[in-house]
Design a protein around this motif. Structure first.
Motif, short mmCIF file in Angstrom:
data_model
loop_
_atom_site.label_atom_id
_atom_site.label_comp_id
_atom_site.label_asym_id
_atom_site.label_seq_id
_atom_site.Cartn_x
_atom_site.Cartn_y
_atom_site.Cartn_z
N LEU A 278 0.74 -1.08 0.09
CA LEU A 278 0.00 -0.03 0.08
C LEU A 278 0.94 1.28 0.00
N ASP A 279 1.52 1.53 1.12
CA ASP A 279 2.35 2.87 1.54
C ASP A 279 3.56 2.98 0.35
N HIS A 280 3.50 4.25 -0.29
CA HIS A 280 4.53 4.42 -1.27
C HIS A 280 4.48 3.41 -2.67
N THR A 281 3.62 2.38 -2.59
CA THR A 281 3.38 1.73 -3.91
C THR A 281 2.06 2.07 -4.56
N LEU A 282 0.90 1.97 -3.81
CA LEU A 282 -0.43 2.20 -4.41
C LEU A 282 -0.66 3.76 -4.00
N TYR B 278 11.30 2.31 10.38
CA TYR B 278 10.80 1.40 9.25
C TYR B 278 11.83 1.61 8.17
N LEU B 279 12.02 2.92 7.86
CA LEU B 279 12.98 2.88 6.48
C LEU B 279 14.39 2.27 6.86
N ALA B 280 14.78 2.30 8.10
CA ALA B 280 16.03 1.69 8.37
C ALA B 280 16.00 0.08 8.67
N GLY B 281 14.63 -0.41 8.50
CA GLY B 281 14.74 -1.77 8.74
C GLY B 281 14.75 -2.14 9.92
N ASP C 287 7.58 -1.00 -2.68
CA ASP C 287 8.69 -0.14 -2.84
C ASP C 287 9.68 -0.31 -1.70
N SER C 288 9.52 -1.23 -0.77
CA SER C 288 10.57 -1.24 0.40
C SER C 288 11.14 -2.58 0.43
N PRO D 18 11.48 2.20 -5.71
CA PRO D 18 12.15 1.46 -4.78
C PRO D 18 12.98 2.16 -3.84
N ASP D 19 13.25 1.96 -2.58
CA ASP D 19 14.30 2.54 -1.66
C ASP D 19 15.65 1.97 -2.14
#
Length: 223
Positions: free
Chosen positions: A8-12, A46-49, A178-179, A197-198
């Motif tokens: 969903l987020d940053h994809t759709l 989240y971005l950093a995993g 994206d992630s 993608p990141d």
């Protein structure tokens, strides 16, 4: 059956549902600036995993604790109309249509809690939503989660449970994300697509020969 799975987020969506929900609540005086700061810190994790999905859910669900889900549906529809609809990516909607025209079953699969993610699913008319499930007791939010969070390896587990329950032979899976947090499911899918993608996912996509789709949607100005 062919399944078309979409993060969903940053994809759709051009943006993050939980971030948008927090800003929506703040704009109505339902949370303070400390809630936004906590949410920003979790998004950085989240971005950093390194996100703790249970800790994140407690922050997201905190403003809902003690409230009845049924009483919040009108507010969620308002959130969808104002904050989600303008950010749905036109390329993503076209891709959903492309799959539907071919008879594929479209599924949104997201780490976002079901309550928030449902705003997007309703606007996209996608009935199959696999999301992180908030715990409800007698229809009231407790602030905790139930079941396997739909996050990282949990997405694969939730998909397998969904296919078993629906009697689906998941021999043909398309997945868009994206992630790098979604690498477990991307590696599980038969056709993986990296959407805007990141950096980590872009590198993995190039290494694996996955298509890279750069979908962007202009973000509406703040009111």
């Amino acid at each position: 059956m062919t399944l078309a799975l979409f993060d969903l987020d940053h994809t759709l969506l051009e943006g993050d549902s939980d971030q948008l929900w927090a800003e929506f609540l703040f704009s109505r005086g339902l949370v303070g600036s400390d809630h936004l700061r906590n949410k920003d810190a979790l998004f950085a994790d989240y971005l950093a995993g390194r996100l703790d999905i249970h800790a994140a859910a407690r922050v997201v669900l905190g403003p809902l604790v003690g409230k009845r889900e049924q009483d919040l549906l009108a507010m969620r529809r308002e959130f969808g109309a104002q904050c989600i609809a303008p950010r749905l990516r036109s390329q993503a909607m076209a891709r959903i249509d492309w799959h539907r025209e071919r008879g594929h079953r479209v599924v949104i699969i997201t780490a976002t809690t079901r309550f928030v993610a449902a705003a997007s699913a309703e606007l996209l008319d996608v009935g199959d939503l696999l999301a992180t499930e908030p715990e409800l007791r007698d229809g009231i939010f407790t602030g905790e989660l139930t079941g396997i969070p739909c996050f990282r390896e949990g997405k694969v587990q939730r998909l397998q449970a969904f296919c078993a329950a629906e009697g689906i032979d998941s021999s043909d899976l398309h997945f868009y994300s994206d992630s790098h947090n979604d690498l477990p499911l991307l590696q599980h899918a038969h056709f993986a697509y990296a959407v805007t993608p990141d950096a980590i996912l872009r590198e993995q996509a190039e290494h694996n020969g996955w298509p890279i789709l750069d979908w962007f949607q202009p973000v509406p100005p703040r009111r």
